[in-house]
Design a protein around this motif. Structure first.
Motif, PDB file in Angstrom:
ATOM      1  N   TYR A  60       0.848  -1.209   0.000  1.00 20.99           N
ATOM      2  CA  TYR A  60       0.000   0.000   0.000  1.00 20.99           C
ATOM      3  C   TYR A  60       0.876   1.248   0.000  1.00 20.99           C
ATOM      4  CZ  TYR A  60      -4.317  -2.585   0.911  1.00 20.99           C
ATOM      5  OH  TYR A  60      -5.398  -3.414   0.804  1.00 20.99           O
ATOM      6  N   LEU A  61       2.057   1.126   0.613  1.00 21.22           N
ATOM      7  CA  LEU A  61       2.957   2.279   0.685  1.00 21.22           C
ATOM      8  C   LEU A  61       3.720   2.491  -0.621  1.00 21.22           C
ATOM      9  CD1 LEU A  61       4.321   1.771   4.308  1.00 21.22           C
ATOM     10  CD2 LEU A  61       2.522   3.325   3.552  1.00 21.22           C
ATOM     11  N   TYR A  62       3.897   1.426  -1.413  1.00 18.95           N
ATOM     12  CA  TYR A  62       4.599   1.564  -2.699  1.00 18.95           C
ATOM     13  C   TYR A  62       3.661   2.017  -3.806  1.00 18.95           C
ATOM     14  CZ  TYR A  62       7.944  -1.538  -0.346  1.00 18.95           C
ATOM     15  OH  TYR A  62       8.800  -2.107   0.545  1.00 18.95           O
ATOM     16  N   ALA A 188      -2.927   7.586  -2.235  1.00 19.29           N
ATOM     17  CA  ALA A 188      -1.724   6.963  -1.680  1.00 19.29           C
ATOM     18  C   ALA A 188      -0.655   8.003  -1.343  1.00 19.29           C
ATOM     19  CB  ALA A 188      -1.161   5.974  -2.696  1.00 19.29           C
ATOM     20  N   PRO A 189       0.136   7.746  -0.294  1.00 19.68           N
ATOM     21  CA  PRO A 189       1.149   8.731   0.117  1.00 19.68           C
ATOM     22  C   PRO A 189       2.131   9.107  -0.999  1.00 19.68           C
ATOM     23  CG  PRO A 189       0.916   7.027   1.792  1.00 19.68           C
ATOM     24  CD  PRO A 189       0.080   6.598   0.635  1.00 19.68           C
ATOM     25  N   LEU A 190       2.622   8.138  -1.771  1.00 23.43           N
ATOM     26  CA  LEU A 190       3.591   8.472  -2.821  1.00 23.43           C
ATOM     27  C   LEU A 190       2.936   9.294  -3.928  1.00 23.43           C
ATOM     28  CD1 LEU A 190       5.727   5.209  -3.277  1.00 23.43           C
ATOM     29  CD2 LEU A 190       6.103   7.153  -1.758  1.00 23.43           C
ATOM     30  N   THR A 202      -3.536  19.287  -4.049  1.00 25.11           N
ATOM     31  CA  THR A 202      -3.565  17.821  -3.961  1.00 25.11           C
ATOM     32  C   THR A 202      -4.547  17.349  -2.892  1.00 25.11           C
ATOM     33  OG1 THR A 202      -1.285  17.767  -4.739  1.00 25.11           O
ATOM     34  CG2 THR A 202      -2.118  15.775  -3.659  1.00 25.11           C
ATOM     35  N   ILE A 203      -5.563  16.631  -3.357  1.00 26.16           N
ATOM     36  CA  ILE A 203      -6.600  16.106  -2.467  1.00 26.16           C
ATOM     37  C   ILE A 203      -6.384  14.605  -2.298  1.00 26.16           C
ATOM     38  CG2 ILE A 203      -9.097  15.797  -2.137  1.00 26.16           C
ATOM     39  CD1 ILE A 203      -9.423  18.110  -4.238  1.00 26.16           C
ATOM     40  N   ALA A 204      -6.363  14.146  -1.064  1.00 29.04           N
ATOM     41  CA  ALA A 204      -6.268  12.701  -0.806  1.00 29.04           C
ATOM     42  C   ALA A 204      -7.612  12.215  -0.287  1.00 29.04           C
ATOM     43  CB  ALA A 204      -5.174  12.420   0.214  1.00 29.04           C
ATOM     44  N   VAL A 205      -8.081  11.108  -0.838  1.00 26.12           N
ATOM     45  CA  VAL A 205      -9.329  10.500  -0.374  1.00 26.12           C
ATOM     46  C   VAL A 205      -8.972   9.167   0.281  1.00 26.12           C
ATOM     47  CG1 VAL A 205     -11.634   9.745  -1.041  1.00 26.12           C
ATOM     48  CG2 VAL A 205     -10.548  11.627  -2.271  1.00 26.12           C
ATOM     49  N   MET A 206      -9.522   8.944   1.481  1.00 25.84           N
ATOM     50  CA  MET A 206      -9.133   7.771   2.281  1.00 25.84           C
ATOM     51  C   MET A 206      -9.910   6.533   1.846  1.00 25.84           C
ATOM     52  SD  MET A 206      -9.021   9.753   5.907  1.00 25.84           S
ATOM     53  CE  MET A 206      -8.567   8.310   6.850  1.00 25.84           C
ATOM     54  N   THR A 207      -9.494   5.929   0.752  1.00 32.94           N
ATOM     55  CA  THR A 207     -10.206   4.741   0.261  1.00 32.94           C
ATOM     56  C   THR A 207      -9.522   3.446   0.706  1.00 32.94           C
ATOM     57  OG1 THR A 207      -8.956   4.672  -1.805  1.00 32.94           O
ATOM     58  CG2 THR A 207     -10.959   6.003  -1.799  1.00 32.94           C
ATOM     59  N   GLY A 208      -8.425   3.550   1.442  1.00 34.42           N
ATOM     60  CA  GLY A 208      -7.696   2.352   1.888  1.00 34.42           C
ATOM     61  C   GLY A 208      -7.261   2.481   3.335  1.00 34.42           C
ATOM     62  N   PRO A 209      -6.224   1.755   3.732  1.00 32.14           N
ATOM     63  CA  PRO A 209      -5.842   1.717   5.140  1.00 32.14           C
ATOM     64  C   PRO A 209      -4.951   2.875   5.614  1.00 32.14           C
ATOM     65  CG  PRO A 209      -4.476   0.211   3.890  1.00 32.14           C
ATOM     66  CD  PRO A 209      -5.434   0.825   2.918  1.00 32.14           C
ATOM     67  N   ALA A 218       2.305  13.413   3.915  1.00 30.70           N
ATOM     68  CA  ALA A 218       2.848  13.239   2.559  1.00 30.70           C
ATOM     69  C   ALA A 218       2.729  14.531   1.737  1.00 30.70           C
ATOM     70  CB  ALA A 218       2.129  12.100   1.849  1.00 30.70           C
ATOM     71  N   GLY A 219       1.930  15.489   2.257  1.00 29.36           N
ATOM     72  CA  GLY A 219       1.834  16.785   1.558  1.00 29.36           C
ATOM     73  C   GLY A 219       0.453  17.101   1.011  1.00 29.36           C
ATOM     74  N   ALA A 220      -0.567  16.337   1.410  1.00 29.33           N
ATOM     75  CA  ALA A 220      -1.921  16.627   0.908  1.00 29.33           C
ATOM     76  C   ALA A 220      -2.369  18.013   1.375  1.00 29.33           C
ATOM     77  CB  ALA A 220      -2.904  15.569   1.398  1.00 29.33           C
ATOM     78  N   ASP A 221      -3.015  18.755   0.473  1.00 23.97           N
ATOM     79  CA  ASP A 221      -3.605  20.038   0.861  1.00 23.97           C
ATOM     80  C   ASP A 221      -4.912  19.806   1.611  1.00 23.97           C
ATOM     81  OD1 ASP A 221      -1.873  22.154  -0.478  1.00 23.97           O
ATOM     82  OD2 ASP A 221      -2.223  20.746  -2.111  1.00 23.97           O
ATOM     83  N   LEU A 222      -5.593  18.718   1.255  1.00 23.58           N
ATOM     84  CA  LEU A 222      -6.879  18.406   1.881  1.00 23.58           C
ATOM     85  C   LEU A 222      -7.062  16.889   1.875  1.00 23.58           C
ATOM     86  CD1 LEU A 222      -9.644  19.572   2.932  1.00 23.58           C
ATOM     87  CD2 LEU A 222     -10.438  19.481   0.556  1.00 23.58           C
ATOM     88  N   VAL A 223      -7.493  16.338   3.011  1.00 25.01           N
ATOM     89  CA  VAL A 223      -7.777  14.896   3.086  1.00 25.01           C
ATOM     90  C   VAL A 223      -9.269  14.739   3.376  1.00 25.01           C
ATOM     91  CG1 VAL A 223      -7.277  12.715   4.263  1.00 25.01           C
ATOM     92  CG2 VAL A 223      -5.443  14.409   3.948  1.00 25.01           C
ATOM     93  N   LEU A 224      -9.939  13.898   2.595  1.00 20.44           N
ATOM     94  CA  LEU A 224     -11.379  13.688   2.767  1.00 20.44           C
ATOM     95  C   LEU A 224     -11.650  12.203   2.987  1.00 20.44           C
ATOM     96  CD1 LEU A 224     -12.523  16.145  -0.036  1.00 20.44           C
ATOM     97  CD2 LEU A 224     -12.827  16.454   2.427  1.00 20.44           C
ATOM     98  N   PRO A 225     -12.721  11.884   3.743  1.00 20.01           N
ATOM     99  CA  PRO A 225     -12.945  10.490   4.132  1.00 20.01           C
ATOM    100  C   PRO A 225     -13.430   9.574   3.015  1.00 20.01           C
ATOM    101  CG  PRO A 225     -14.707  11.892   4.982  1.00 20.01           C
ATOM    102  CD  PRO A 225     -13.672  12.802   4.392  1.00 20.01           C
TER     103      PRO A 225
END
Ligand code: MG
Length: 242
Positions: A60-62, A188-190, A202-209, A218-225
């Protein structure tokens, strides 16, 4: 973090007075499709067959590296073997077969709503993925027909996969946009590192663990569930007058 705070922080860092987004650069695995569970299972099976120790979580990290990069990394670290790109491509082909054997995966819940909102706001939608898996790439055309641009960046188009900014920089170039006109949608973080380093919102959506904290780190401007939360947030992100 509120959406307004995320935008304000981004504008401050990018030196813009107001947001003016024209383009969405959209990751594939874990954003369009819930493929990560099967990808990580297939990676573990491949490593076991080659006598290389690993844990499922590490894959998941790669996520975001190209398949060839992951094979080369694991064979070097786990077996002390330096392998060529051609050898890595052949081994990655085996992983692709294991992935297919695990059966069907589905669209990520809510991604269709996200696409509709992007389309309504006239935002160009370009897929930027580290994947080199033909079975996944073909599905994008079938399942998102008319919803994503024919312009696309895959693992086959880059020298360096995510976290290098190269994939998203190539996406920006293909769009004919500037970095600060692009939003990146990642899981994903990478991938987040790559989008952030390319200068996009950069928006990160939490679709995994992966945790919210790690995605911000990791540098996301916004994280959403989830994707529904993204579909609801987009009007405020895309149209400051809304
Ligand atoms: Mg992903």
């Amino acid at each position: 973090m509120t959406i307004q705070d995320a935008i304000s922080n981004y504008l401050r860092h990018s030196g813009c007075k107001q947001q003016y987004f024209t383009t969405a650069l959209i990751d594939c695995d874990g954003v369009l499709f819930d493929t990560m569970k099967n990808h990580t299972r297939a990676w573990v099976k491949l490593m076991k067959k080659n006598g290389i120790k690993c844990s499922r979580d590490e894959f998941y990290l790669y996520e975001g590296m190209t398949g060839v990069e992951i094979v080369k990394k694991k064979f070097l670290e786990g077996a002390g073997k330096v392998i060529t790109d051609d050898e890595a491509r052949a081994i990655y082909g085996v992983k692709g077969r294991y992935f297919l054997e695990l059966g069907e995966t589905h669209k990520i819940a809510g991604i269709d709503q996200v696409m509709e909102v992007l389309k309504d706001y006239g935002i160009e939608r370009i897929v930027v993925t580290g994947s080199q898996q033909p079975s996944v790439l073909d599905r994008i055309d079938r399942e998102f027909a008319g919803m994503v641009s024919e312009k696309r960046i895959t693992g086959n188009d880059v020298r360096h996969g995510k976290p290098s900014p190269e994939p998203y920089m190539k996406g920006i170039e293909k769009a004919g946009a500037k970095a600060n006109q692009c939003i990146v949608i990642e899981n994903a973080p990478l991938g987040v590192q790559s989008g952030h380093a390319a200068g996009c919102f950069t928006i990160a959506v939490m679709t995994g663990p992966i945790s919210e904290k790690d995605l911000y780190k990791a540098g996301a401007d916004l994280v959403l569930p989830n994707m529904i939360a993204l579909a609801e947030a987009l009007p405020q992100i895309l149209n400051p007058g809304d």
